[in-house]
Design a protein around this motif. Structure first.
Motif, mmCIF file in Angstrom:
data_model
loop_
_atom_site.group_PDB
_atom_site.id
_atom_site.type_symbol
_atom_site.label_atom_id
_atom_site.label_comp_id
_atom_site.label_asym_id
_atom_site.label_seq_id
_atom_site.Cartn_x
_atom_site.Cartn_y
_atom_site.Cartn_z
ATOM 1 N N THR A 77 56.959 32.019 53.340
ATOM 2 C CA THR A 77 58.193 31.919 54.102
ATOM 3 C C THR A 77 58.477 33.263 54.747
ATOM 4 N N CYS A 78 58.447 33.257 56.054
ATOM 5 C CA CYS A 78 58.708 34.464 56.840
ATOM 6 C C CYS A 78 60.206 34.529 57.131
ATOM 7 N N PRO A 79 60.827 35.712 56.961
ATOM 8 C CA PRO A 79 62.255 35.828 57.242
ATOM 9 C C PRO A 79 62.600 35.546 58.709
ATOM 10 N N ALA A 80 61.645 35.725 59.605
ATOM 11 C CA ALA A 80 61.914 35.532 61.032
ATOM 12 C C ALA A 80 61.407 34.196 61.561
ATOM 13 N N LEU A 81 60.275 33.711 61.031
ATOM 14 C CA LEU A 81 59.633 32.532 61.605
ATOM 15 C C LEU A 81 59.682 31.287 60.723
ATOM 16 N N TRP A 92 50.696 39.371 61.604
ATOM 17 C CA TRP A 92 51.964 39.977 62.033
ATOM 18 C C TRP A 92 52.230 41.281 61.293
ATOM 19 N N ARG A 93 51.909 41.329 59.989
ATOM 20 C CA ARG A 93 52.112 42.578 59.247
ATOM 21 C C ARG A 93 51.228 43.687 59.802
ATOM 22 N N ALA A 94 50.009 43.355 60.203
ATOM 23 C CA ALA A 94 49.116 44.362 60.794
ATOM 24 C C ALA A 94 49.675 44.858 62.119
ATOM 25 N N LYS A 95 50.153 43.925 62.955
ATOM 26 C CA LYS A 95 50.747 44.321 64.235
ATOM 27 C C LYS A 95 52.015 45.134 64.013
ATOM 28 N N GLY A 96 52.738 44.819 62.951
ATOM 29 C CA GLY A 96 54.013 45.470 62.678
ATOM 30 C C GLY A 96 53.908 46.892 62.168
ATOM 31 N N LYS A 97 52.717 47.371 61.934
ATOM 32 C CA LYS A 97 52.553 48.750 61.465
ATOM 33 C C LYS A 97 52.830 49.759 62.567
ATOM 34 N N SER A 98 52.800 49.278 63.807
ATOM 35 C CA SER A 98 53.145 50.165 64.923
ATOM 36 C C SER A 98 54.073 49.413 65.872
ATOM 37 N N PHE A 99 55.011 50.126 66.423
ATOM 38 C CA PHE A 99 55.987 49.514 67.321
ATOM 39 C C PHE A 99 55.379 49.274 68.693
ATOM 40 N N SER A 100 55.696 48.126 69.240
ATOM 41 C CA SER A 100 55.314 47.808 70.615
ATOM 42 C C SER A 100 56.418 46.950 71.214
ATOM 43 N N MET A 109 59.420 40.762 65.399
ATOM 44 C CA MET A 109 58.533 40.736 64.239
ATOM 45 C C MET A 109 58.317 42.127 63.655
ATOM 46 N N PHE A 110 58.330 43.151 64.478
ATOM 47 C CA PHE A 110 58.237 44.518 63.972
ATOM 48 C C PHE A 110 59.387 44.770 63.004
ATOM 49 N N LYS A 111 60.592 44.398 63.411
ATOM 50 C CA LYS A 111 61.774 44.596 62.567
ATOM 51 C C LYS A 111 61.718 43.718 61.317
ATOM 52 N N ALA A 112 61.343 42.461 61.495
ATOM 53 C CA ALA A 112 61.293 41.531 60.364
ATOM 54 C C ALA A 112 60.232 41.941 59.349
ATOM 55 N N CYS A 113 59.066 42.312 59.816
ATOM 56 C CA CYS A 113 57.975 42.674 58.901
ATOM 57 C C CYS A 113 58.290 43.946 58.120
ATOM 58 N N ARG A 114 58.996 44.862 58.733
ATOM 59 C CA ARG A 114 59.365 46.104 58.034
ATOM 60 C C ARG A 114 60.277 45.839 56.852
ATOM 61 N N ASN A 115 61.060 44.767 56.931
ATOM 62 C CA ASN A 115 62.012 44.449 55.873
ATOM 63 C C ASN A 115 61.559 43.310 54.969
ATOM 64 N N CYS A 116 60.386 42.784 55.215
ATOM 65 C CA CYS A 116 59.873 41.655 54.442
ATOM 66 C C CYS A 116 59.405 42.105 53.057
ATOM 67 N N PRO A 117 59.730 41.353 52.026
ATOM 68 C CA PRO A 117 59.264 41.700 50.673
ATOM 69 C C PRO A 117 57.743 41.778 50.564
ATOM 70 N N LEU A 118 57.003 40.942 51.312
ATOM 71 C CA LEU A 118 55.547 41.006 51.255
ATOM 72 C C LEU A 118 55.010 42.325 51.788
#
Length: 124
Positions: A77-81, A92-100, A109-118
């Motif tokens: 369960t993704c907090p955003a999707l 998405w977590r791999a993409k979220g390691k750098s801002f674009s 997704m950058f914002k969501a992945c940064r705050n995701c428990p996973l």
């Protein structure tokens, strides 16, 4: 001369320790081609070959997540999707390691992945 199936190759290389997701990966390769399977996983055919032959020295947890997400229906369960495959989550977590800021979904997704428990668990 008879070709050996990918399942037979994997069993010969892994023996009794072959994980279920490796067997599924081998079955998928037998159903189509190793290159087609690699493309669906968004990985290289070399990676797939090395996993089947028990010679992959990279992150097997990542391989497991992707195989389970793409071919075995595992989701998170993704907090955003909402509900997404483990493969999509890992991408998405791999993409979220750098801002674009190439598009609004990537920013979200950058914002969501940064705050995701996973992602936090992975960073620990």
């Amino acid at each position: 001369m008879t070709d050996i199936s990918r399942v037979e190759t994997a069993r010969a290389c892994w023996g009794d320790t072959m994980p279920d997701y490796v067997e599924v990966l081998a079955q998928e390769c037998d159903r189509s081609t190793q290159s087609a399977v690699a493309k669906r996983l968004n990985r290289s055919a070399t990676l797939v070959s090395n996993v089947l032959r028990n010679k992959y020295t990279g992150d097997m947890a990542a391989v497991e997540d992707v195989v389970r997400g793409v071919f075995m229906g595992r989701s998170v369960t993704c907090p955003a999707l909402g509900s997404i495959s483990t493969a999509a989550c890992r991408d998405w977590r791999a993409k979220g390691k750098s801002f674009s800021n190439e598009n609004s979904e990537r920013v979200r997704m950058f914002k969501a992945c940064r705050n995701c428990p996973l992602a936090k668990k992975e960073a620990a």
